[in-house]
Write a protein that holds these residues in place. Structure first.
Motif, short mmCIF file in Angstrom:
data_model
loop_
_atom_site.label_atom_id
_atom_site.label_comp_id
_atom_site.label_asym_id
_atom_site.label_seq_id
_atom_site.Cartn_x
_atom_site.Cartn_y
_atom_site.Cartn_z
N ASN A 72 0.92 -1.23 0.11
CA ASN A 72 0.07 0.01 -0.05
C ASN A 72 0.86 1.26 0.06
N ASP A 73 2.02 1.41 0.65
CA ASP A 73 2.87 2.55 0.69
C ASP A 73 4.20 2.27 0.05
N ALA A 74 4.42 1.17 -0.79
CA ALA A 74 5.48 0.97 -1.66
C ALA A 74 6.08 2.42 -2.19
N ARG A 75 7.40 2.42 -2.12
CA ARG A 75 7.92 3.99 -2.93
C ARG A 75 8.16 3.59 -4.49
N ALA A 76 7.55 4.36 -5.20
CA ALA A 76 7.65 4.14 -6.60
C ALA A 76 9.16 4.48 -6.90
N VAL A 77 9.60 3.89 -7.82
CA VAL A 77 10.84 4.10 -8.61
C VAL A 77 11.02 3.52 -10.08
N GLY A 78 11.75 4.31 -10.85
CA GLY A 78 12.17 4.05 -12.12
C GLY A 78 13.46 3.36 -12.40
N GLY A 79 13.77 3.10 -13.59
CA GLY A 79 15.07 2.54 -13.94
C GLY A 79 16.19 3.25 -13.16
N GLY A 80 17.22 2.55 -12.74
CA GLY A 80 18.26 3.28 -12.14
C GLY A 80 19.07 2.41 -11.04
N VAL A 81 19.71 3.30 -10.32
CA VAL A 81 20.60 2.63 -9.05
C VAL A 81 20.07 3.51 -7.73
N TRP A 82 19.59 2.45 -6.75
CA TRP A 82 19.02 3.26 -5.47
C TRP A 82 19.70 2.72 -4.33
N TRP A 115 9.65 -2.01 0.70
CA TRP A 115 8.76 -2.45 -0.61
C TRP A 115 8.73 -1.33 -1.46
N TYR A 116 9.19 -1.43 -2.91
CA TYR A 116 9.17 -0.48 -3.94
C TYR A 116 8.48 -0.86 -4.91
N ARG A 117 7.99 -0.11 -5.95
CA ARG A 117 7.19 -0.39 -7.20
C ARG A 117 7.66 0.25 -8.28
N VAL A 118 7.41 -0.31 -9.35
CA VAL A 118 8.01 -0.04 -10.59
C VAL A 118 7.01 -0.10 -11.65
N PRO A 119 6.63 0.96 -12.60
CA PRO A 119 5.85 0.78 -13.69
C PRO A 119 6.18 -0.15 -14.68
N VAL A 120 5.57 -1.33 -15.18
CA VAL A 120 6.12 -2.14 -16.10
C VAL A 120 5.01 -2.51 -17.22
N ASP A 121 4.94 -1.90 -18.36
CA ASP A 121 3.93 -1.87 -19.47
C ASP A 121 4.11 -3.27 -20.26
N TRP A 122 3.12 -3.44 -21.08
CA TRP A 122 2.92 -4.85 -21.97
C TRP A 122 4.14 -4.85 -22.74
N GLY A 123 4.54 -6.00 -22.92
CA GLY A 123 5.77 -6.31 -23.73
C GLY A 123 7.33 -5.90 -23.09
N GLN A 124 7.24 -5.43 -21.81
CA GLN A 124 8.51 -5.13 -21.17
C GLN A 124 9.14 -6.01 -19.96
N ARG A 125 10.17 -6.21 -19.72
CA ARG A 125 10.67 -7.00 -18.82
C ARG A 125 11.30 -6.26 -17.66
N TYR A 154 5.93 -4.95 -7.83
CA TYR A 154 6.38 -4.60 -6.62
C TYR A 154 7.53 -5.30 -6.02
N VAL A 155 8.49 -4.83 -5.64
CA VAL A 155 9.85 -5.48 -5.26
C VAL A 155 9.96 -5.39 -3.73
N ALA A 156 10.07 -6.51 -3.23
CA ALA A 156 10.20 -6.47 -1.74
C ALA A 156 11.63 -7.04 -1.32
N VAL A 157 12.04 -6.40 -0.35
CA VAL A 157 13.68 -6.86 -0.02
C VAL A 157 13.53 -7.06 1.73
N THR A 158 13.93 -8.20 1.92
CA THR A 158 14.02 -8.43 3.66
C THR A 158 15.51 -8.66 4.19
N ALA A 159 15.68 -7.93 5.10
CA ALA A 159 17.07 -8.07 5.76
C ALA A 159 16.75 -9.11 6.79
N GLY A 160 17.59 -10.35 6.71
CA GLY A 160 17.49 -11.03 7.83
C GLY A 160 18.01 -10.42 9.26
#
Length: 443
Positions: free
Chosen positions: A207-217, A228-238, A317-323
């Motif tokens: 619900n509150d994932a931070r939007a990011v585009g291509g790049g290094v964060w 959590w982070y979220r990325v817009p991915v359109d039809w045909g994209q990887r 959505y990209v979720a990263v967990t630190a043990g």
């Protein structure tokens, strides 16, 4: 003044101790439901998010009405408290079934790595798929959620999500040839993005994932935390995502830096369906990395036996967990580098018979702008409301100003005409002598 108030941004998330992992924030507008142990008393689910709680070994039923044409995507996200230890005995399962008891699909996910993180199970009703025709009929259905009786005795918050996808116009496309060979494991990796990392603070969940585009964060996680982070991915994209941890400083006490259950990353589609079955990556003290490369997003992927989760365009959505054991090598927090790339040009999507954008499907220019500005959903909504308000105030100002100018112009014209009439002499009789002020003399 209103615009200034909106510019202040979203409210600060719920308070929590600075040294503890931030808990998952459920949707503010979520429907509150209480799942029933009996299907006869199942509460109805609407479209969008809903929240409940579920204990070890509990079985919950919910009711859902479906039409005969729309695909429907369901997910259940169980939320063990961050920092607790869960493993494969702790899990969640979601299934969709007819009121006659016929199964229309199910998925089960379990814990791993002795680390709590949001557990999301996903199932979909696909009207174009082969199989049980009763699952494509219009009418009442049941959503069943079961929690495994594991090691954690606490009741978990539970967030359900219902995404209704409009029916297509025309025929349903056949599975794309070669989809089975486009798996994450079989795809050669493209060169990852490089450059100076830009700071970003990930959200607590979908619900509150931070939007990011291509790049290094770059971000910094508390041990035991999921961001959590979220990325817009359109039809045909990887979507190519990579997470890196740096080397850890050598400790004066000579303690080892190896962590068997170091960190974890997973990717979810716009309907919250996980793309991968992901466990934890070990960390040896000299750095660590894990990455994923999705197959192209296509409508027809949903009918493939593999790589089927990339079936919708929209926010991924990209979720990263630190043990929690990373607190040893990183006592001040776990520094994380996130490399994200969206490969390929957008392609035309399917022709829907309804509003796919309203359902959360597809990518717009506004979504790309949101990613460029690194906004959460709430911040993007506030920015849109502010822009709409400014437009309204602007047009209102223009309208008011135009009306005022028109009144002033009319007033000036009338004043000029009145003044001209006041000074214009009136002709007297021929040969007559004008009276005082130019007016003719009284008879």
């Amino acid at each position: 003044m209103c615009a200034t108030a909106l510019s202040a941004g979203p409210a600060v998330p719920g308070a929590h101790a600075a040294d503890r992992p931030r808990p998952y924030e459920t949707a503010d507008d979520a429907q509150r439901v209480h799942g029933s142990p009996s299907s006869a008393d199942a509460p109805a689910l609407g479209t969008g998010p809903a929240t409940d709680r579920i204990g070890p070994g509990e079985e919950h039923f919910y009711a859902l009405d479906l039409d005969a044409r729309s695909d429907v995507h369901l997910s259940a996200t169980a939320l063990p408290a961050p920092g607790t230890r869960i493993d494969y005995r702790d899990g969640i399962e979601i299934s969709l079934r007819t009121t006659d008891g016929d199964s229309c699909g199910s998925e089960k996910v379990t814990g791993t790595g002795q680390t709590a993180f949001p557990l999301t199970a996903y199932v979909a009703r696909l009207t174009g798929a082969d199989g049980n025709s009763s699952c494509r009929a219009a009418g009442p259905y049941l959503v069943r959620v079961v929690r495994e009786d594991g090691d954690d005795p606490s009741r978990w918050p539970l967030e359900l999500s219902v995404l209704r996808e409009p029916a297509l116009k025309g025929s349903i496309p056949a599975p794309h040839p070669g989809t089975e060979n486009e798996s994450d494991a079989d795809s050669p990796r493209p060169a990852p993005p490089s450059g100076t990392p830009r700071p970003v603070a990930g959200g607590s969940g979908f619900n509150d994932a931070r939007a990011v585009g291509g790049g290094v964060w770059k971000d910094r996680l508390r041990p035991g935390e999921t961001r959590w982070y979220r990325v817009p991915v359109d039809w045909g994209q990887r979507l190519h995502t990579a997470v890196e941890l740096p080397n850890a400083a050598r400790r004066e006490d000579g303690a080892g830096r190896f962590v068997a259950r170091g960190f974890r990353m997973n990717v979810y589609n716009p309907a919250r369906g996980p793309l991968y079955s992901e466990s934890f990556t070990s960390y040896d003290g000299d750095g660590g990395k894990t990455d994923h490369y999705s197959n192209p997003v296509r409508y027809e992927n949903r009918f493939a036996s593999a790589n089927s989760a990339t079936r919708l365009a929209g926010w991924y959505y990209v979720a990263v967990t630190a043990g929690p054991d990373l607190a040893g090598p990183f006592p001040q927090g776990v520094p994380v580098t996130l490399r994200i790339a969206v490969r390929g040009k957008p392609k035309p999507g399917p022709r829907y018979g309804g509003d796919a954008r309203a359902a959360g499907i597809g990518v717009s220019d506004e979504d790309r702008e949101t990613a460029a500005k690194r906004l959460t959903r709430a911040e993007a909504d506030d920015a849109a409301a502010e822009a709409a308000l400014l437009r309204t105030v602007g047009w209102s100002g223009i309208g008011t100003g135009t009306a005022l100018l028109a009144v002033l112009a009319a007033w000036t014209l009338l004043a000029r005409r009145g003044g001209a009439a006041a000074v214009q002499p009136v002709a007297g009789p021929p040969g007559g002598t004008p009276g005082p002020g130019g007016f003719p003399p009284s008879p």
